[in-house]
Design a protein around this motif. Structure first.
Motif, PDB file in Angstrom:
ATOM      1  N   LEU A   1     -24.037  67.082 -53.643  1.00  0.00           N
ATOM      2  CA  LEU A   1     -25.065  67.939 -53.048  1.00  0.00           C
ATOM      3  C   LEU A   1     -25.291  69.185 -53.899  1.00  0.00           C
ATOM      4  CD1 LEU A   1     -27.007  68.772 -50.821  1.00  0.00           C
ATOM      5  CD2 LEU A   1     -25.035  69.560 -49.469  1.00  0.00           C
ATOM      6  N   SER A   2     -24.205  69.805 -54.360  1.00  0.00           N
ATOM      7  CA  SER A   2     -24.333  71.024 -55.173  1.00  0.00           C
ATOM      8  C   SER A   2     -25.080  70.738 -56.475  1.00  0.00           C
ATOM      9  CB  SER A   2     -22.948  71.602 -55.480  1.00  0.00           C
ATOM     10  OG  SER A   2     -22.162  70.667 -56.198  1.00  0.00           O
ATOM     11  N   GLU A   3     -24.866  69.549 -57.034  1.00  0.00           N
ATOM     12  CA  GLU A   3     -25.546  69.173 -58.273  1.00  0.00           C
ATOM     13  C   GLU A   3     -27.044  68.984 -58.029  1.00  0.00           C
ATOM     14  OE1 GLU A   3     -21.634  66.859 -60.157  1.00  0.00           O
ATOM     15  OE2 GLU A   3     -23.277  65.717 -59.238  1.00  0.00           O
ATOM     16  N   LEU A   4     -27.392  68.442 -56.875  1.00  0.00           N
ATOM     17  CA  LEU A   4     -28.798  68.219 -56.543  1.00  0.00           C
ATOM     18  C   LEU A   4     -29.545  69.547 -56.403  1.00  0.00           C
ATOM     19  CD1 LEU A   4     -31.012  66.092 -55.563  1.00  0.00           C
ATOM     20  CD2 LEU A   4     -30.363  66.841 -53.271  1.00  0.00           C
TER      21      LEU A   4
ATOM     22  N   VAL B   1     -26.390  67.291 -65.337  1.00  0.00           N
ATOM     23  CA  VAL B   1     -25.883  68.066 -64.204  1.00  0.00           C
ATOM     24  C   VAL B   1     -24.589  68.761 -64.604  1.00  0.00           C
ATOM     25  CG1 VAL B   1     -26.907  66.515 -62.490  1.00  0.00           C
ATOM     26  CG2 VAL B   1     -24.552  66.129 -63.227  1.00  0.00           C
ATOM     27  N   ILE B   2     -24.314  69.876 -63.943  1.00  0.00           N
ATOM     28  CA  ILE B   2     -23.049  70.576 -64.116  1.00  0.00           C
ATOM     29  C   ILE B   2     -22.211  70.298 -62.882  1.00  0.00           C
ATOM     30  CG2 ILE B   2     -21.896  72.788 -64.480  1.00  0.00           C
ATOM     31  CD1 ILE B   2     -23.675  71.921 -66.786  1.00  0.00           C
TER      32      ILE B   2
ATOM     33  N   HIS C   1     -23.513  63.275 -48.908  1.00  0.00           N
ATOM     34  CA  HIS C   1     -22.315  62.662 -49.475  1.00  0.00           C
ATOM     35  C   HIS C   1     -22.275  61.167 -49.197  1.00  0.00           C
ATOM     36  CE1 HIS C   1     -18.890  63.772 -51.806  1.00  0.00           C
ATOM     37  NE2 HIS C   1     -18.034  63.162 -51.011  1.00  0.00           N
ATOM     38  N   LYS C   2     -22.878  60.736 -48.084  1.00  0.00           N
ATOM     39  CA  LYS C   2     -22.910  59.306 -47.776  1.00  0.00           C
ATOM     40  C   LYS C   2     -23.763  58.552 -48.802  1.00  0.00           C
ATOM     41  CE  LYS C   2     -22.704  58.005 -43.501  1.00  0.00           C
ATOM     42  NZ  LYS C   2     -23.015  57.662 -42.086  1.00  0.00           N
ATOM     43  N   LEU C   3     -24.814  59.201 -49.302  1.00  0.00           N
ATOM     44  CA  LEU C   3     -25.620  58.568 -50.343  1.00  0.00           C
ATOM     45  C   LEU C   3     -24.824  58.444 -51.643  1.00  0.00           C
ATOM     46  CD1 LEU C   3     -29.095  60.221 -49.744  1.00  0.00           C
ATOM     47  CD2 LEU C   3     -28.567  57.794 -49.571  1.00  0.00           C
ATOM     48  N   ARG C   4     -24.009  59.455 -51.934  1.00  0.00           N
ATOM     49  CA  ARG C   4     -23.145  59.379 -53.130  1.00  0.00           C
ATOM     50  C   ARG C   4     -22.134  58.249 -52.973  1.00  0.00           C
ATOM     51  NH1 ARG C   4     -20.741  62.270 -57.493  1.00  0.00           N
ATOM     52  NH2 ARG C   4     -18.488  62.571 -57.305  1.00  0.00           N
ATOM     53  N   HIS C   5     -21.537  58.125 -51.779  1.00  0.00           N
ATOM     54  CA  HIS C   5     -20.607  57.023 -51.531  1.00  0.00           C
ATOM     55  C   HIS C   5     -21.314  55.679 -51.672  1.00  0.00           C
ATOM     56  CE1 HIS C   5     -17.413  59.617 -50.492  1.00  0.00           C
ATOM     57  NE2 HIS C   5     -17.802  59.928 -49.280  1.00  0.00           N
ATOM     58  N   SER C   6     -22.532  55.602 -51.175  1.00  0.00           N
ATOM     59  CA  SER C   6     -23.284  54.346 -51.227  1.00  0.00           C
ATOM     60  C   SER C   6     -23.584  53.971 -52.672  1.00  0.00           C
ATOM     61  CB  SER C   6     -24.584  54.473 -50.430  1.00  0.00           C
ATOM     62  OG  SER C   6     -24.311  54.827 -49.087  1.00  0.00           O
ATOM     63  N   PHE C   7     -23.983  54.955 -53.469  1.00  0.00           N
ATOM     64  CA  PHE C   7     -24.206  54.724 -54.901  1.00  0.00           C
ATOM     65  C   PHE C   7     -22.955  54.126 -55.549  1.00  0.00           C
ATOM     66  CE2 PHE C   7     -23.151  56.516 -59.066  1.00  0.00           C
ATOM     67  CZ  PHE C   7     -24.187  56.034 -59.857  1.00  0.00           C
ATOM     68  N   ALA C   8     -21.802  54.767 -55.298  1.00  0.00           N
ATOM     69  CA  ALA C   8     -20.552  54.311 -55.925  1.00  0.00           C
ATOM     70  C   ALA C   8     -20.180  52.905 -55.472  1.00  0.00           C
ATOM     71  CB  ALA C   8     -19.427  55.287 -55.584  1.00  0.00           C
TER      72      ALA C   8
END
Length: 300
Positions: free
Chosen positions: A151-154, A171-172, A242-249
């Motif tokens: 989220l912070s990166e977005l 991204v950082i 964060h759920k979207l990040r988990h889904s991506f992974a």
């Protein structure tokens, strides 16, 4: 002999925490609750003084606490309070050593991250694009799921971080480490749509995603908008970044099996952090096996 002396020592410890350490009243109440519970267990087992406590006695405190229904996290909190109290007693010269240091709580079960299945992701992204903010939200969802961003990166993305010709974003991440990531054709398309409309909001010259007031969008605003879209699109589970990040992974690992590659994409410093997704992948395979194999349902 009663447990009055045990309570007296706790009161002196709490005064020390309040006056010398200036801990909050809530923290002091938590310490009192945990230590009073231990005194009750001590009384039930014939312990009438803190000096009688050794490693075996402390371990017995932990066992009895578990039997009373205390979970791993709550037990860890109780033992932490006891360790702090005993450290103070050693400092006061009332104990020679801290017997609680040798006793640790059982590890809390590791909860696997929840992900959104591919069909639900597609439904989530099928957004009615009647207004510029919907286009912005679609672009945020696409790049978050397309690159597995935090989220912070977005929210910290600047326009200069994009190369839409090559389909890349910089991204950082944590520890100020830079990652160069592919974002996919769909994300590129919707970012281009958003950039065509972004000028309507003016404001910050650098930020990629703006609020309706022309300021860089906040993390809280993103969370709120994603949750609202999850409801509007009829998803059964709460949608958060964060759920979207988990889904991506999860989806990347299911398709590629490349743990090291997924680690690099996520920006995990430690491979062990990424390995949790192998458990998710195994759960998926196990469910397929259970549903399909004629000998899977043993005992039936």
């Amino acid at each position: 002999m009663t447990d009055a002396s045990m309570h007296d020592a706790v009161e002196r410890f709490l005064r020390y925490l309040g006056v010398e350490r200036q801990l909050s009243p809530i923290t002091l109440r938590n310490y009192r609750r945990q230590l009073d519970a231990i005194i009750q267990i001590a009384s039930d087992t014939g312990i009438s003084g803190w000096q009688q406590c050794d490693v075996a006695v402390v371990r017995n405190f932990a066992v009895r606490s578990r039997r009373k229904g205390l979970g791993p996290a709550s037990l860890a909190l109780r033992l932490s309070a006891l360790r702090s109290f005993f450290d103070w007693m050693v400092w006061q010269g009332e104990l020679n050593a801290n017997p609680a240091k040798a006793v640790s709580a059982p590890k809390a079960p590791r909860h696997l991250p929840k992900n959104i299945d591919v069909d639900d992701v597609n439904r989530l992204l099928d957004i009615d694009l009647n207004d510029p903010l919907a286009v912005r939200d679609r672009a945020m969802l696409e790049i978050m799921y397309g690159a597995g961003l935090r989220l912070s990166e977005l929210v910290n993305l600047d326009i200069k971080n994009l190369d839409l010709t090559t389909g890349e974003v910089w991204v950082i991440g944590k520890g100020s480490k830079e990652r160069r990531l592919p974002i996919g054709r769909s994300a590129v398309t919707w970012i281009e749509h958003w950039l065509d409309l972004r000028g309507l909001f003016g404001g910050d010259d650098d930020a990629l995603f703006l609020s309706k007031h022309g300021k860089r969008i906040s993390a809280r605003n993103v969370q709120k908008r994603f949750a609202e879209w999850g409801i509007k699109q009829g998803l059964n589970s709460h949608v958060h970044p964060h759920k979207l990040r988990h889904s991506f992974a999860t989806h990347m690992l299911e398709s590629s099996g490349d743990l090291r590659g997924v680690q690099e994409l996520l920006g995990h410093a430690n491979l062990a952090t990424t390995q949790i997704y192998t458990h998710l992948d195994f759960q998926h395979l196990a469910s397929v096996y259970d549903a399909a194999h004629p000998r899977a349902k043993r005992g039936k």
